[in-house]
Design a protein around this motif. Structure first.
Motif, PDB file in Angstrom:
ATOM      1  N   TYR A 188       0.831  -1.207   0.000  1.00  0.00           N
ATOM      2  CA  TYR A 188       0.000   0.000   0.000  1.00  0.00           C
ATOM      3  C   TYR A 188       0.867   1.259   0.000  1.00  0.00           C
ATOM      4  O   TYR A 188       0.596   2.220  -0.731  1.00  0.00           O
ATOM      5  N   TYR A 191       2.268   1.899  -3.426  1.00  0.00           N
ATOM      6  CA  TYR A 191       1.286   2.466  -4.352  1.00  0.00           C
ATOM      7  C   TYR A 191       1.095   3.960  -4.108  1.00  0.00           C
ATOM      8  O   TYR A 191       1.046   4.761  -5.042  1.00  0.00           O
ATOM      9  N   THR A 192       0.984   4.340  -2.838  1.00  0.00           N
ATOM     10  CA  THR A 192       0.713   5.743  -2.530  1.00  0.00           C
ATOM     11  C   THR A 192       1.936   6.630  -2.778  1.00  0.00           C
ATOM     12  O   THR A 192       1.781   7.797  -3.128  1.00  0.00           O
ATOM     13  N   GLY A 194       4.251   6.239  -5.218  1.00  0.00           N
ATOM     14  CA  GLY A 194       4.222   6.487  -6.653  1.00  0.00           C
ATOM     15  C   GLY A 194       5.558   6.857  -7.284  1.00  0.00           C
ATOM     16  O   GLY A 194       5.597   7.213  -8.456  1.00  0.00           O
ATOM     17  N   ALA A 202       6.009   7.096 -11.929  1.00  0.00           N
ATOM     18  CA  ALA A 202       5.010   6.727 -10.932  1.00  0.00           C
ATOM     19  C   ALA A 202       4.139   5.566 -11.403  1.00  0.00           C
ATOM     20  O   ALA A 202       3.754   4.705 -10.618  1.00  0.00           O
ATOM     21  N   ASP A 203       3.814   5.545 -12.708  1.00  0.00           N
ATOM     22  CA  ASP A 203       2.964   4.476 -13.227  1.00  0.00           C
ATOM     23  C   ASP A 203       3.572   3.103 -12.956  1.00  0.00           C
ATOM     24  O   ASP A 203       2.863   2.148 -12.643  1.00  0.00           O
ATOM     25  N   ARG A 206       3.136   2.080  -9.243  1.00  0.00           N
ATOM     26  CA  ARG A 206       1.739   1.727  -8.984  1.00  0.00           C
ATOM     27  C   ARG A 206       1.401   0.367  -9.580  1.00  0.00           C
ATOM     28  O   ARG A 206       0.712  -0.451  -8.960  1.00  0.00           O
ATOM     29  N   GLU A 207       1.871   0.138 -10.804  1.00  0.00           N
ATOM     30  CA  GLU A 207       1.610  -1.160 -11.436  1.00  0.00           C
ATOM     31  C   GLU A 207       2.256  -2.290 -10.641  1.00  0.00           C
ATOM     32  O   GLU A 207       1.676  -3.370 -10.492  1.00  0.00           O
ATOM     33  N   ARG A 210       0.090  -2.937  -7.613  1.00  0.00           N
ATOM     34  CA  ARG A 210      -1.139  -3.646  -7.979  1.00  0.00           C
ATOM     35  C   ARG A 210      -0.856  -5.117  -8.268  1.00  0.00           C
ATOM     36  O   ARG A 210      -1.621  -6.005  -7.864  1.00  0.00           O
ATOM     37  N   LEU A 233      -6.862  -0.756  -3.970  1.00  0.00           N
ATOM     38  CA  LEU A 233      -6.000  -0.264  -5.031  1.00  0.00           C
ATOM     39  C   LEU A 233      -6.736  -0.197  -6.369  1.00  0.00           C
ATOM     40  O   LEU A 233      -6.537   0.745  -7.150  1.00  0.00           O
ATOM     41  N   GLU A 237      -7.206   3.134  -8.481  1.00  0.00           N
ATOM     42  CA  GLU A 237      -6.665   3.117  -9.834  1.00  0.00           C
ATOM     43  C   GLU A 237      -7.741   3.429 -10.870  1.00  0.00           C
ATOM     44  O   GLU A 237      -7.462   4.042 -11.909  1.00  0.00           O
ATOM     45  N   ARG A 240      -7.758   7.095 -11.515  1.00  0.00           N
ATOM     46  CA  ARG A 240      -6.479   7.782 -11.705  1.00  0.00           C
ATOM     47  C   ARG A 240      -6.480   8.711 -12.911  1.00  0.00           C
ATOM     48  O   ARG A 240      -5.983   9.833 -12.850  1.00  0.00           O
TER      49      ARG A 240
END
Length: 400
Positions: A188, A191-192, A194, A202-203, A206-207, A210, A233, A237, A240
């Motif tokens: 978590y 993800y936050t 980034g 950042a993508d 996050r990926e 996930r 998530l 997402e 986003r």
């Protein structure tokens, strides 16, 4: 350095850092040494690839370079400790276990980092650094501590791993549930955040988060919180793309067009949340996912059920009263029609909230709802604590 070499190094760092560290740590039973060796390997790549060309298998090149560094260090250590050992030295690489219960090297190392012999407050930060390559400063921002304090925690944890001789092997199946909470916390946080120290977009982070959340749920389908995190998530997402308009300007949740939210991810999130609910194991990630699910209702009804959201936050705060949850509760209470109570909730927060930008954003919002002085001052504090230029521009516009 040529652009091709730099791009190749960045890609391998983005795609393979955690996998390489995990393998080296298993082989050499020393997390700090594995990280140092891999850092040296990347430095060597940036020196040699521009002149020699990018190898056909850059990940294998880096792994071999790191192995050579570790072998050299081991040889030097043996010679230092016992000069008689000069003719015999096993150059063969120790192998990671062939059979793994956890089907991903990164997730395996995360469970290792949650070993009970390591202090609980460093489990998740250690995962973020060892597996995802984040530096102490970035990690510190996620846990609201100073970079110096976080760096000290991480150094002590790695020393503890080395000195205690903790084996880098996947815990037995019976040990996994006790370690899961720390693993989910790290996912978590990733993800936050980034972003991380290797400047990965950042993508990508996050990926990665996930993917790991989905893997954790598949690995432990009987653990409701794993499904709760996945649902959370996916809901976040799904929205986003709506967070910024075509000109790159920030759009707050309440101003977003629900038609821009991804219906496929919302459906997946709802399925994951339903799976979690069937297990009847309540937990914070499920509550946070339920809050996001309530926000998603606006896509169908056109209305945000603020009273229900405030009630969910009340339950969340009763059992898991972290700063973010308490700030979110205040906003929901204000939106549900009681801004005075919302201001009181923020007034009751501890002093360390003063360094938390979302606190000042929330304070400005609920003071505006209540129609009492202080909104402008709160916005100014929020602007001073916000690094993202897009969010700063939004807050400056609110100030105007």
């Amino acid at each position: 350095m040529s652009e091709g070499a730099g791009a190749a190094a960045e890609r391998v760092a983005r795609e393979s850092y955690g996998r390489l560290v995990a393998r080296l740590a298993w082989q050499w039973r020393d997390l700090a040494a594995a990280e140092d060796a891999l850092a040296d390997a990347f430095a060597a790549a940036l020196r040699h690839w521009p002149e020699q060309g990018v190898p056909d298998a850059p990940e294998a090149w880096l792994a071999a370079a790191a192995q050579r560094r570790l072998l050299h260090h081991a040889r030097h250590l043996r010679l230092t400790q016992d000069p008689r050992v000069t003719a015999v030295f096993d150059e063969a690489e120790p192998e990671a276990p062939d059979q793994q219960d956890v089907p991903d090297a990164r997730l395996q190392l995360m469970f290792v980092c949650a070993h009970p012999a390591i202090a609980a407050n460093v489990h998740a930060p250690l995962m973020l650094q060892a597996v995802l390559g984040l530096d102490a400063k970035v990690i510190a921002s996620a846990f609201l501590v100073s970079p110096t304090a976080m760096a000290q925690r991480l150094v002590r944890a790695k020393a503890r791993i080395r000195d205690a001789g903790l084996r880098f092997e996947t815990p037995e199946a019976r040990e996994l549930p006790a370690r899961l909470a720390a693993v989910l916390e790290a996912i978590y946080a990733a993800y936050t955040l980034g972003r991380h120290a290797l400047d990965t977009p950042a993508d990508d982070l996050r990926e990665e988060a996930r993917f790991l959340a989905g893997l954790a749920a598949q690995l432990m389908p009987e653990q409701a919180e794993a499904w709760g995190l996945l649902a959370l998530l996916l809901h976040v997402e799904a929205r986003r793309a709506a967070q910024f308009d075509a000109e790159g300007r920030f759009v707050p949740l309440t101003a977003q067009n629900p038609a821009d939210w991804r219906e496929d991810l919302i459906r997946q999130a709802e399925q994951a949340l339903w799976t979690a609910a069937q297990l009847r194991q309540p937990g914070p990630f499920q509550l946070e996912a339920a809050i996001q699910s309530a926000h998603a209702q606006r896509r169908a009804t056109g209305q945000t059920p603020w009273r229900a959201i405030a009630q969910l936050y009340e339950v969340l705060v009763q059992h898991h009263a972290n700063l973010g949850a308490r700030v979110g509760q205040a906003v929901a209470v204000g939106e549900a029609g009681d801004p005075a109570a919302a201001v009181a909730l923020l007034d009751a927060l501890p002093e360390d909230a003063a360094g938390y930008a979302p606190y000042w954003v929330a304070r400005a919002h609920v003071l505006g709802l209540a129609g009492v002085p202080g909104r402008q001052a709160a916005l100014q504090r929020a602007i001073g604590l916000t690094d993202d230029p897009r969010l700063r521009a939004f807050l400056l516009a609110q100030l105007g």
